[in-house]
Scaffold this motif. Structure first.
Motif, PDB file in Angstrom:
ATOM      1  N   ILE A   7      14.819 -16.547  72.654  1.00 29.46           N
ATOM      2  CA  ILE A   7      14.781 -17.040  74.039  1.00 29.46           C
ATOM      3  C   ILE A   7      15.559 -16.067  74.893  1.00 29.46           C
ATOM      4  O   ILE A   7      16.735 -15.798  74.653  1.00 29.46           O
ATOM      5  CB  ILE A   7      15.403 -18.442  74.158  1.00 29.46           C
ATOM      6  CG1 ILE A   7      14.612 -19.431  73.280  1.00 29.46           C
ATOM      7  CG2 ILE A   7      15.407 -18.906  75.611  1.00 29.46           C
ATOM      8  CD1 ILE A   7      15.216 -20.815  73.250  1.00 29.46           C
ATOM      9  N   GLU A   8      14.961 -15.586  75.863  1.00 31.40           N
ATOM     10  CA  GLU A   8      15.583 -14.572  76.720  1.00 31.40           C
ATOM     11  C   GLU A   8      16.338 -15.278  77.845  1.00 31.40           C
ATOM     12  O   GLU A   8      15.773 -16.057  78.604  1.00 31.40           O
ATOM     13  CB  GLU A   8      14.497 -13.650  77.296  1.00 31.40           C
ATOM     14  CG  GLU A   8      15.093 -12.489  78.094  1.00 31.40           C
ATOM     15  CD  GLU A   8      14.008 -11.539  78.557  1.00 31.40           C
ATOM     16  OE1 GLU A   8      14.293 -10.717  79.423  1.00 31.40           O
ATOM     17  OE2 GLU A   8      12.875 -11.651  78.032  1.00 31.40           O
ATOM     18  N   MET A   9      17.685 -15.127  77.919  1.00 34.29           N
ATOM     19  CA  MET A   9      18.542 -15.764  78.925  1.00 34.29           C
ATOM     20  C   MET A   9      18.537 -14.928  80.190  1.00 34.29           C
ATOM     21  O   MET A   9      18.480 -13.706  80.138  1.00 34.29           O
ATOM     22  CB  MET A   9      19.985 -15.890  78.410  1.00 34.29           C
ATOM     23  CG  MET A   9      20.119 -16.747  77.157  1.00 34.29           C
ATOM     24  SD  MET A   9      19.611 -18.445  77.470  1.00 34.29           S
ATOM     25  CE  MET A   9      20.950 -18.919  78.572  1.00 34.29           C
ATOM     26  N   PRO A  10      18.616 -15.624  81.345  1.00 35.28           N
ATOM     27  CA  PRO A  10      18.656 -14.855  82.610  1.00 35.28           C
ATOM     28  C   PRO A  10      19.966 -14.124  82.760  1.00 35.28           C
ATOM     29  O   PRO A  10      21.013 -14.580  82.308  1.00 35.28           O
ATOM     30  CB  PRO A  10      18.497 -15.948  83.664  1.00 35.28           C
ATOM     31  CG  PRO A  10      19.019 -17.188  83.026  1.00 35.28           C
ATOM     32  CD  PRO A  10      18.644 -17.073  81.576  1.00 35.28           C
ATOM     33  N   THR A  11      19.935 -13.044  83.361  1.00 32.36           N
ATOM     34  CA  THR A  11      21.122 -12.221  83.607  1.00 32.36           C
ATOM     35  C   THR A  11      21.653 -12.493  85.010  1.00 32.36           C
ATOM     36  O   THR A  11      20.904 -12.538  85.977  1.00 32.36           O
ATOM     37  CB  THR A  11      20.771 -10.728  83.485  1.00 32.36           C
ATOM     38  OG1 THR A  11      20.203 -10.511  82.190  1.00 32.36           O
ATOM     39  CG2 THR A  11      22.001  -9.862  83.675  1.00 32.36           C
ATOM     40  N   LEU A  12      23.026 -12.798  85.107  1.00 32.09           N
ATOM     41  CA  LEU A  12      23.656 -13.063  86.401  1.00 32.09           C
ATOM     42  C   LEU A  12      23.712 -11.775  87.190  1.00 32.09           C
ATOM     43  O   LEU A  12      24.266 -10.780  86.739  1.00 32.09           O
ATOM     44  CB  LEU A  12      25.072 -13.628  86.221  1.00 32.09           C
ATOM     45  CG  LEU A  12      25.166 -15.022  85.612  1.00 32.09           C
ATOM     46  CD1 LEU A  12      26.623 -15.405  85.430  1.00 32.09           C
ATOM     47  CD2 LEU A  12      24.453 -16.026  86.486  1.00 32.09           C
ATOM     48  N   THR A  13      23.153 -11.846  88.371  1.00 34.14           N
ATOM     49  CA  THR A  13      23.218 -10.680  89.256  1.00 34.14           C
ATOM     50  C   THR A  13      24.417 -10.800  90.162  1.00 34.14           C
ATOM     51  O   THR A  13      25.093 -11.836  90.226  1.00 34.14           O
ATOM     52  CB  THR A  13      21.943 -10.605  90.080  1.00 34.14           C
ATOM     53  OG1 THR A  13      21.894 -11.755  90.943  1.00 34.14           O
ATOM     54  CG2 THR A  13      20.696 -10.573  89.206  1.00 34.14           C
ATOM     55  N   THR A  14      24.730  -9.747  90.860  1.00 31.78           N
ATOM     56  CA  THR A  14      25.879  -9.731  91.782  1.00 31.78           C
ATOM     57  C   THR A  14      25.680 -10.738  92.903  1.00 31.78           C
ATOM     58  O   THR A  14      26.608 -11.454  93.295  1.00 31.78           O
ATOM     59  CB  THR A  14      26.053  -8.329  92.378  1.00 31.78           C
ATOM     60  OG1 THR A  14      26.212  -7.397  91.307  1.00 31.78           O
ATOM     61  CG2 THR A  14      27.270  -8.281  93.286  1.00 31.78           C
ATOM     62  N   ASP A  15      24.468 -10.873  93.445  1.00 31.23           N
ATOM     63  CA  ASP A  15      24.189 -11.835  94.528  1.00 31.23           C
ATOM     64  C   ASP A  15      24.384 -13.259  94.050  1.00 31.23           C
ATOM     65  O   ASP A  15      24.945 -14.105  94.773  1.00 31.23           O
ATOM     66  CB  ASP A  15      22.751 -11.641  95.012  1.00 31.23           C
ATOM     67  CG  ASP A  15      22.570 -10.287  95.721  1.00 31.23           C
ATOM     68  OD1 ASP A  15      23.613  -9.730  96.144  1.00 31.23           O
ATOM     69  OD2 ASP A  15      21.422  -9.839  95.842  1.00 31.23           O
ATOM     70  N   LEU A  16      23.914 -13.567  92.832  1.00 27.35           N
ATOM     71  CA  LEU A  16      24.073 -14.921  92.319  1.00 27.35           C
ATOM     72  C   LEU A  16      25.537 -15.270  92.119  1.00 27.35           C
ATOM     73  O   LEU A  16      25.994 -16.376  92.421  1.00 27.35           O
ATOM     74  CB  LEU A  16      23.299 -15.057  90.990  1.00 27.35           C
ATOM     75  CG  LEU A  16      23.329 -16.454  90.336  1.00 27.35           C
ATOM     76  CD1 LEU A  16      22.771 -17.495  91.294  1.00 27.35           C
ATOM     77  CD2 LEU A  16      22.537 -16.442  89.037  1.00 27.35           C
ATOM     78  N   SER A  17      26.337 -14.351  91.622  1.00 28.53           N
ATOM     79  CA  SER A  17      27.778 -14.580  91.443  1.00 28.53           C
ATOM     80  C   SER A  17      28.436 -14.845  92.783  1.00 28.53           C
ATOM     81  O   SER A  17      29.309 -15.730  92.916  1.00 28.53           O
ATOM     82  CB  SER A  17      28.406 -13.352  90.773  1.00 28.53           C
ATOM     83  OG  SER A  17      27.836 -13.140  89.506  1.00 28.53           O
ATOM     84  N   ALA A  18      28.048 -14.098  93.796  1.00 28.13           N
ATOM     85  CA  ALA A  18      28.636 -14.295  95.129  1.00 28.13           C
ATOM     86  C   ALA A  18      28.266 -15.667  95.672  1.00 28.13           C
ATOM     87  O   ALA A  18      29.097 -16.355  96.294  1.00 28.13           O
ATOM     88  CB  ALA A  18      28.154 -13.198  96.065  1.00 28.13           C
ATOM     89  N   GLN A  19      27.027 -16.102  95.469  1.00 26.89           N
ATOM     90  CA  GLN A  19      26.612 -17.413  95.939  1.00 26.89           C
ATOM     91  C   GLN A  19      27.388 -18.526  95.259  1.00 26.89           C
ATOM     92  O   GLN A  19      27.798 -19.503  95.890  1.00 26.89           O
ATOM     93  CB  GLN A  19      25.115 -17.584  95.684  1.00 26.89           C
ATOM     94  CG  GLN A  19      24.241 -16.695  96.566  1.00 26.89           C
ATOM     95  CD  GLN A  19      22.769 -16.844  96.232  1.00 26.89           C
ATOM     96  OE1 GLN A  19      22.406 -17.664  95.393  1.00 26.89           O
ATOM     97  NE2 GLN A  19      21.931 -16.046  96.885  1.00 26.89           N
ATOM     98  N   ILE A  20      27.617 -18.381  93.943  1.00 28.90           N
ATOM     99  CA  ILE A  20      28.394 -19.392  93.204  1.00 28.90           C
ATOM    100  C   ILE A  20      29.817 -19.459  93.718  1.00 28.90           C
ATOM    101  O   ILE A  20      30.393 -20.537  93.929  1.00 28.90           O
ATOM    102  CB  ILE A  20      28.362 -19.086  91.696  1.00 28.90           C
ATOM    103  CG1 ILE A  20      26.929 -19.245  91.158  1.00 28.90           C
ATOM    104  CG2 ILE A  20      29.329 -19.981  90.946  1.00 28.90           C
ATOM    105  CD1 ILE A  20      26.762 -18.829  89.709  1.00 28.90           C
ATOM    106  N   ALA A  21      30.416 -18.300  93.932  1.00 32.89           N
ATOM    107  CA  ALA A  21      31.796 -18.255  94.437  1.00 32.89           C
ATOM    108  C   ALA A  21      31.873 -18.884  95.822  1.00 32.89           C
ATOM    109  O   ALA A  21      32.804 -19.639  96.147  1.00 32.89           O
ATOM    110  CB  ALA A  21      32.287 -16.817  94.461  1.00 32.89           C
TER     111      ALA A  21
END
Length: 273
Positions: A53-67
């Protein structure tokens, strides 16, 4: 010809050797196919099955949105907490203000009552002083009148109006149950006399003997109500007019007269003026 030749035979016909051989070949082929399939299934079952199962990779934009979302959530929590503290402080201040107002109102009410009581006390003292002066004057006038003539005491003030009314009835008849204007019994005469001074007395002598303030017969003042018998069970009443005398509606033989206490001492006295 035989006698059974016309009856057909019930025996099944023999199968030919070619048909038997054909059927045997078909059955063998089916069995061979099943054997091959089973072997293949067994081989496949023995091999482990794995799936990746291939897991999605956290991108820089997604990390910023979470923060950013976490920061917004914390800010909202801080805002709610601050508002709750402000509401609690406001409620406490309102409660304290209400308590302070209640204390202030209670203190103001106590001061008002104290002033009213002081004013009432002062007024009562002034009225007592006025009545005392009035009685002294009436006593002196009555004494002077008894030494010179039978002239009535001057009617000055409330006590004076009582004495003046009583003396105006001298000579009227005594009739049990009568209430004037020319015939009286003892209690109706006293009731009518004090009504001239604005005092409403009960009709019967028993109740009149319980009114006002009890005074000793050795400390009588003009206008005191005299009674004979027990307090609350008196059978006769009259009014002290000074100089050891009282005025009453005595009996059918005397009517309304002035008499000396020495000849018929009273049991007690009450003061309503």
């Amino acid at each position: 010809m035989s006698h059974t030749a016309h009856i057909p035979s019930h025996r099944k016909p023999r199968r030919s050797a070619s048909k038997i051989a054909l059927r045997a070949g078909v059955a063998g082929g089916v069995l061979s196919t099943l054997a091959v399939a089973a072997a293949a299934g067994t081989a496949n079952a023995a091999e482990p099955v794995s799936e990746t199962i291939e897991m999605p990779t956290l991108t820089t934009d997604l990390s910023a949105q979470i923060a950013q979302s976490a920061a917004a959530t914390q800010q909202a929590a801080d805002t709610y907490e601050s508002r709750a503290e402000q509401d609690a402080a406001a409620a406490k201040a309102a409660k304290q203000a209400k308590e302070d107002q209640a204390k202030a109102e209670k203190k103001a009410e106590a001061e008002r009552k104290a002033k009213a009581a002081a004013a009432a006390k002062k007024k009562a003292e002034e009225e007592r002083a006025s009545r005392s002066t009035e009685r002294t004057t009436l006593s002196a006038s009555t004494q002077s009148a008894s030494d010179t003539s039978d002239a009535p005491a001057p009617a000055s003030g409330s006590v004076g109006s009582v004495i003046s009314f009583l003396k105006a009835q001298l000579g009227d008849a005594y009739v049990m149950g009568a209430s004037g204007p020319n015939a009286w019994d003892c209690s109706s005469l006293v009731q009518a006399a004090f009504k001239q001074a604005g005092v409403d007395l009960p009709r019967v002598s028993q109740d009149q003997s319980t009114m006002g303030t009890e005074v000793g017969t050795s400390n009588l003042q003009v206008g005191d109500i005299l009674y004979w018998g027990g307090k609350g069970s008196a059978y006769h009443v009259g009014v002290y007019i000074g100089n050891g005398q009282y005025l009453d509606a005595a009996n059918p033989g005397k009517g309304v007269v002035i008499q000396d206490l020495s000849g018929y001492p009273a049991s007690g006295a009450v003061r309503v003026l």
